[in-house]
Structures are given as C-alpha cells and as structure tokens.
Scaffold this motif. Structure first.
Motif, mmCIF file in Angstrom:
data_model
loop_
_atom_site.group_PDB
_atom_site.id
_atom_site.type_symbol
_atom_site.label_atom_id
_atom_site.label_comp_id
_atom_site.label_asym_id
_atom_site.label_seq_id
_atom_site.Cartn_x
_atom_site.Cartn_y
_atom_site.Cartn_z
ATOM 1 N N MET A 199 59.076 0.221 -76.201
ATOM 2 C CA MET A 199 59.905 1.329 -77.248
ATOM 3 C C MET A 199 60.990 0.411 -77.984
ATOM 4 N N GLY A 200 61.328 1.098 -78.950
ATOM 5 C CA GLY A 200 62.370 0.926 -79.834
ATOM 6 C C GLY A 200 63.514 1.939 -79.521
ATOM 7 N N CYS A 201 63.807 2.789 -80.697
ATOM 8 C CA CYS A 201 64.756 3.323 -80.565
ATOM 9 C C CYS A 201 64.775 4.712 -79.343
ATOM 10 N N GLY A 202 63.494 5.080 -78.949
ATOM 11 C CA GLY A 202 63.399 5.995 -77.892
ATOM 12 C C GLY A 202 63.474 7.325 -78.379
ATOM 13 N N ILE A 203 63.646 7.596 -79.724
ATOM 14 C CA ILE A 203 63.883 8.951 -80.118
ATOM 15 C C ILE A 203 63.237 9.563 -81.311
ATOM 16 N N GLY A 204 62.259 8.786 -81.492
ATOM 17 C CA GLY A 204 61.342 9.078 -82.367
ATOM 18 C C GLY A 204 61.171 8.582 -83.867
ATOM 19 N N ALA A 205 62.093 7.760 -84.162
ATOM 20 C CA ALA A 205 62.645 7.537 -85.527
ATOM 21 C C ALA A 205 61.793 5.833 -85.873
ATOM 22 N N CYS A 206 61.348 5.071 -84.891
ATOM 23 C CA CYS A 206 60.958 3.801 -85.327
ATOM 24 C C CYS A 206 59.500 3.556 -85.199
ATOM 25 N N LEU A 207 58.833 4.409 -84.722
ATOM 26 C CA LEU A 207 57.235 4.274 -84.572
ATOM 27 C C LEU A 207 56.669 3.231 -83.986
ATOM 28 N N VAL A 208 57.492 2.539 -83.098
ATOM 29 C CA VAL A 208 57.100 1.262 -82.371
ATOM 30 C C VAL A 208 56.083 1.678 -81.420
ATOM 31 N N CYS A 209 56.357 2.946 -80.495
ATOM 32 C CA CYS A 209 55.716 2.904 -79.371
ATOM 33 C C CYS A 209 54.573 3.837 -79.146
ATOM 34 N N ASN A 210 54.156 3.957 -80.607
ATOM 35 C CA ASN A 210 52.776 4.957 -80.792
ATOM 36 C C ASN A 210 51.471 4.656 -79.882
ATOM 37 N N CYS A 211 51.015 5.629 -79.546
ATOM 38 C CA CYS A 211 49.578 5.789 -79.012
ATOM 39 C C CYS A 211 48.584 6.381 -79.672
ATOM 40 N N ARG A 212 47.433 6.398 -79.363
ATOM 41 C CA ARG A 212 46.312 6.744 -80.219
ATOM 42 C C ARG A 212 45.838 8.200 -79.811
ATOM 43 N N VAL A 213 45.797 9.254 -80.446
ATOM 44 C CA VAL A 213 45.603 10.517 -80.074
ATOM 45 C C VAL A 213 44.152 11.063 -80.982
ATOM 46 N N ARG A 214 43.505 12.092 -80.150
ATOM 47 C CA ARG A 214 42.597 12.877 -81.234
ATOM 48 C C ARG A 214 43.336 14.227 -81.525
ATOM 49 N N ARG A 215 43.267 14.350 -83.077
ATOM 50 C CA ARG A 215 44.003 15.339 -83.576
ATOM 51 C C ARG A 215 42.786 15.825 -84.470
ATOM 52 N N GLY A 216 42.536 17.269 -84.360
ATOM 53 C CA GLY A 216 41.436 17.762 -85.434
ATOM 54 C C GLY A 216 40.075 17.054 -85.255
ATOM 55 N N ASP A 217 39.575 16.540 -86.123
ATOM 56 C CA ASP A 217 38.397 15.866 -86.334
ATOM 57 C C ASP A 217 38.654 14.512 -85.996
ATOM 58 N N GLY A 218 39.706 13.894 -86.367
ATOM 59 C CA GLY A 218 39.915 12.609 -86.416
ATOM 60 C C GLY A 218 40.911 11.977 -85.338
ATOM 61 N N GLU A 219 41.330 10.684 -85.277
ATOM 62 C CA GLU A 219 42.266 10.161 -84.638
ATOM 63 C C GLU A 219 43.363 9.790 -85.388
ATOM 64 N N SER A 220 44.537 9.748 -84.810
ATOM 65 C CA SER A 220 45.962 9.388 -85.356
ATOM 66 C C SER A 220 46.981 8.937 -84.197
ATOM 67 N N TYR A 221 48.094 8.666 -84.813
ATOM 68 C CA TYR A 221 49.054 8.019 -83.863
ATOM 69 C C TYR A 221 49.940 9.133 -83.453
ATOM 70 N N ALA A 222 50.378 9.049 -82.182
ATOM 71 C CA ALA A 222 51.615 9.958 -81.443
ATOM 72 C C ALA A 222 52.522 9.258 -81.141
ATOM 73 N N ARG A 223 53.985 9.528 -81.080
ATOM 74 C CA ARG A 223 54.921 8.678 -80.782
ATOM 75 C C ARG A 223 55.094 9.025 -79.039
ATOM 76 N N VAL A 224 54.864 7.904 -78.160
ATOM 77 C CA VAL A 224 55.177 8.165 -76.874
ATOM 78 C C VAL A 224 56.285 8.682 -76.464
ATOM 79 N N CYS A 225 57.523 8.289 -77.190
ATOM 80 C CA CYS A 225 58.805 8.611 -76.854
ATOM 81 C C CYS A 225 59.218 9.944 -77.117
ATOM 82 N N LYS A 226 58.636 10.596 -78.254
ATOM 83 C CA LYS A 226 58.931 12.015 -78.751
ATOM 84 C C LYS A 226 57.868 12.934 -78.655
ATOM 85 N N ASP A 227 56.661 12.680 -78.886
ATOM 86 C CA ASP A 227 55.756 13.688 -78.800
ATOM 87 C C ASP A 227 54.958 13.531 -77.407
#
Lengths: 255, 302
Positions: free
Chosen positions: A216-244
């Motif tokens: 992680m970077g900021c830990g509060i959702g701003a820097c997008l460093v800690c992302n993981c891949r998630v299924r959203r709707g029909d496709g895949e996107s990134y979510a923030r591990v620290c905030k989402d």
C-alpha cells in the motif's frame, strides 16, 4: 484533526517471527469493526511507506487496539523493536471491514490471516462462531488462547500435526461446514486458501468473504497503488484494497 | 510578511501544491484537513478515456523512497469534469489538472476538453515512465517537448505547465523547449526511472518491472535540476522531488522554484502538505519576509 499518536503498552513475540502489540489512544473510534486495518509509520526517516496491519482486536473502554504482525523486513523489524512506553504514529481504522449477516458464522484463519479474527468476534459478539485456524506447524500457532477466552469454538490444525489436528484448514473447515451449515463464512489467509475455498464452496449457497493483502501507499484510497482485480458487471476492473476492501466477497475477486 | 506566490497570473496563497498521483482528486485528504490550507492541488493524471493502469504490485519501498508503476489509472476526463472538478470548484484552492496521452491528438483533445473545467491550470504529463504510451516519448527530446507543449497551448485557454522528466540528456534544454512552446511554467522533476529486484525470485518486485523513483532520496537530483532550469528559462519553475519539510521548500525556492509540489510525503504522513504549509507560514512570519524574495538566491561557492 485526528491525533495519530498512540502509546505502546506492550510489544511481544508470540510465535516464530510474529509480534503482538497493544496500543492505547486518546482518540478511540466507536465504530471499529473486524477486518479493518491500521497503517503504522516506521519510526525512522528512511522508510517512506507505512505498514498496513490488520486490527487483531480492540477494547473501546480501555481505548486500546491490538496488532498482530509478522516480521518480514527492515520496516517491521523496526516496529518490532519498539518498547512499552514509546509512541507510534498510527492511522486507523482504515478500510472496509467485515459485518456478519446471519447467526451462524464460520471464521477461517490461514497462518497470519488468523490475526484478523478476534476483532470480528469483539465487534459482533452475539453470533454463533465456529473458528478454524490453520498453521504450518506448532511454532507458528498464534491467538488460539485469545479466541478461546472469548468463549467461541476453536478448531486448530497444523499441516504437519505438531499442534491440533493434522491436515489443512480448508479441508477441516469444509467438513465442519457440511455438518453445521453456517449462514456465512469469512476467511483470511494466503491466496492459495482462497482458491481452494472457491473450489470447495462454489455452488454451496454459503456466502464467503475474504480479506486481501497488498503493498500500500496512502492507505486511504487516493494513490491507487494497492489495487486488486475484481469482476464488476460484465467485465473486470480494479478495486482499491485499502478503501473498497480489504474485505471482498470471494466470488467478486479475480484470484 | 507574504507567503502568496503568482504563476501565470494565478495567485496561490502559499507555494505548497500537492503532486499529481499522490493525492487523487483531493477527496480522501479533505477528511484530514481543509484543502484551502494549501496553495494548490494537482489532480491524478487524466486521459481522454478511462484507463485501468498496470497490474499489481504497483509500488514498493526503496531506501529513502519508493518506486511506483500505477500506470495512469484514472476515470477519464469526462468523469472528472462531471464529478471531482465540480466538487473542487467549491474549494478555495488552485486546481491544476494533470493530463496525459499517447498521441499528439490525445494531448490536443484533452487540452481542449479542459477548457470547460473549473481547474485553473493544466499540467502536461509528458514524462510518465510507467506506461508504454504514457507520453514519455514526448518528454525526452527537446523538439518533441516543444511540439506537444505548443499543440496544447494552441487549443487550451488555461495556463499550461509542462512537467519535465529527469530521465533525459539535459533537462535545461527541455525547459527551454517548453518555454519556446509557450508553456506558462515548468514543473520538475517527475520520477526517476528505476527497478527493485528480489534476489530470491530473480524477478523485479513490480509487475511492470520498472517504476518511477520518488521520495527523499531524489531530492539532491531535483534541487540541482531546478537550479539548472532556473538558469535556462524566464518562466516560473515549480519544484518537486522528495520534499518532506518546510526547510526542503526553502531549499527548492532558493534554487529557483516559485512554488513546490509535495508528493510521496503524503503517504508517510497524510497531513504532510498541510503541516509543511503551516510550518512555512510560521517561518515566513518569524522572518517577516516576502517568500518571493528567496527565489533563485542560491550563492554558489567560489
């Protein structure tokens, strides 16, 4: 502005390479739940990134949080060297924790992932918990006493049988779940455990929640460093591990 | 005493600006302090279309700093215009929209689109080292720095800041090229290209292999480059690279920076930019000085 300074009440080795630290703060939040984390500043100038540790347990009356963490590098070694009476800069509570729905809850801890479980029981004490803990061997076992003291059912397993039952926690949890039919399962452990759980509980109808770990970077959702891949709707996107997250539904995460 | 600085006719109440990519669009940090305490904020890099960025791990700590390869993940300029830009319009702080592209047409398109924004200035990211088409190609040769700057200046009604890469032959030449292209200011330095390696796996730590180095370890490089550019151009310079304290700000201003950006320090301490602005204001008050009088006052040794 929130005071991030916390007093270290204790910081002790509890297993091979594992420390348990209790911190006291004047600014104790009243809405803390299990699965949230604390972002701890390494007490020197050379380490620019904080270390995210799950909140292992907490006590609103005593205004304390317990952190249980593995010593894996220079930063955590420095935090492990902190003594009672010292102050640490701790940012908490961060992240989206776990709110059990339903009555019968199965909690599964794989190795260090077990550290997140006590806070879940503390935050929601009125559930019927069955807790399965798995470690590689007896030297790594942590938190069994703390969980037993909460009056919950704990089943311990080690890969080599040096403590508790011999076997993998995923097999033991699956057997118990087949008998007990929990309303919901929460698990924290290494990614391989999630892959096995996905296989074992697919189509079971039991919702499974997991907690992710990422640099992680900021830990509060701003820097997008800690992302993981998630299924959203029909496709895949990134979510923030620290905030989402760090807690996600198992089926949502691309492992 | 005076802490107010002016760049291209836009007034900053103090010279502290948050660096792009470390501050999102300000929303998360606004829970820690009022954004109005800062001179300005620089948004996460925006592209015409939403961008997913690189796979994780995207960052790792290194001695006295960190490497990142986020890869310009952002929701796209239209989303920004419809949401964050509107929210920021209510904040008493200068908003700088950082923009990136893969082609000259991308830069022109986003430069035009920003005309509809509340954001008062544009910062051209032509030096992102983390995506193949991150504009880095535009940031290396002086001729292309001038070309992309001029193309955006031609369509954008807002003052354009060209953000310069340190991964070049001579950064002063690139500052001159930005000035020739019509930039209202230059900001420097973007991150230094670097790599972290795990000896056990024999693999780079970052999924992207390479990343951009930032944090206190890059400060001496940044100070020297700010001084070099100060001696090369007349347009204002916004200095950045490893700033963690108000004394760092003073050093950058002495080397020629009119304003500064705070980046990695936001991760170490979420109130870093606020703390630095407060401490700098206290210092200026104690000295009863105009902070502008510091700019470029470096005294070289014999």
């Amino acid at each position: 502005m929130k005071d991030r300074s916390a007093v270290v009440l204790s910081n002790e080795r509890v297993a091979d390479g594992v420390m348990k630290m209790i911190l006291q703060t004047d600014d104790m939040p009243d809405d803390l739940i299990g699965g949230q984390f604390a972002h701890v500043r390494v007490p020197d100038g050379a380490h620019v990134l904080r270390r995210p540790f799950c909140i292992c347990d907490f006590d609103v009356v005593a205004k304390t949080i317990t952190l249980c963490y593995a010593v894996v590098g220079e930063g955590t070694a420095q935090i492990a060297a902190v003594r009672a009476g010292d102050r640490l800069d701790v940012l908490f509570p961060l992240g989206n924790g776990y709110r059990p729905t339903g009555k019968k809850i199965m909690l599964i801890g794989g190795g260090m992932g077990s550290a997140v479980l006590p806070a879940i029981v503390t935050a929601f004490p009125d559930r019927e918990y069955t807790i399965c803990l798995g470690f590689s061997d007896a030297s790594k076992v942590v938190l069994t006493d703390e969980l037993a003291a909460k009056g919950v059912k704990v089943v311990l397993a080690t890969d080599n049988g040096t403590a508790g039952e011999k076997g993998y926690v995923t097999d033991i949890a699956a057997e118990l779940a087949a008998k007990d039919a929990p309303d919901e399962i929460f698990c924290c452990g290494p990614e391989i455990v999630y892959k096995i759980l996905a296989h074992k509980f697919e189509g079971s109808g039991i919702p499974v929640y997991i907690s992710l770990e990422q640099r992680m970077g900021c830990g509060i959702g701003a820097c997008l460093v800690c992302n993981c891949r998630v299924r959203r709707g029909d496709g895949e996107s990134y979510a923030r591990v620290c905030k989402d997250g760090p807690v996600f539904a198992l089926g949502e995460v691309v492992l | 005493m005076n802490t107010c600085v002016e760049i291209a006719g836009i007034k900053f109440k103090n010279p502290i600006v948050t660096a792009s990519g470390t501050f999102g669009f300000g929303e998360e940090y606004s829970h820690f302090y009022p954004l109005s305490a800062l001179g300005g904020i620089c948004t996460k890099g925006l592209t015409i279309r939403p961008k997913q960025g690189n796979p994780p791990p995207r960052a790792t700590e290194t001695y006295g700093g960190m490497l990142n390869a986020v890869g310009l993940q952002n929701p796209g300029v239209e989303h920004f215009l419809a949401t964050d830009d509107k929210r920021l319009a209510d904040e008493d702080v200068v908003v700088i929209a950082n923009v990136a592209g893969s082609t000259l047409d991308d830069y022109i398109a986003i430069g035009e689109r920003i005309n509809d924004a509340h954001a008062q200035m544009v910062e051209l990211n032509i030096s992102c080292p983390n995506v193949k088409e991150g504009g880095m190609a535009f940031g290396v040769l002086p001729s292309s720095v001038e070309k992309v700057t001029a193309a955006v200046v031609n369509v954008c009604k807002k003052p354009v800041i060209t953000k310069l890469s340190p991964n070049v032959a001579n950064i002063a030449d690139n500052a001159r090229a930005a000035e020739a292209g019509g930039a209202a200011a230059v900001s420097l330095i973007n991150t230094l290209s670097g790599m972290a390696v795990n000896y056990k796996t024999r693999r780079p730590v970052l999924a992207n292999n390479n990343g951009g180095l930032s944090g206190p370890c890059v400060k001496p490089v940044a100070l020297k480059m700010v001084w070099d550019c100060y001696n090369a151009v007349k347009i204002p310079i916004i200095g950045l690279g490893g700033i963690t304290s108000y004394t760092d700000v003073l050093e950058f201003m002495i080397c020629g920076a009119r304003a500064v950006q705070v980046g990695t320090a936001n991760f170490t301490v979420p109130t870093a930019a606020y703390d630095i602005a407060r401490d700098l204001t206290d210092y200026v008050a104690r000295q009863d000085m105009d902070i502008n009088d510091l700019v470029g006052t470096l005294i070289l040794n014999g």
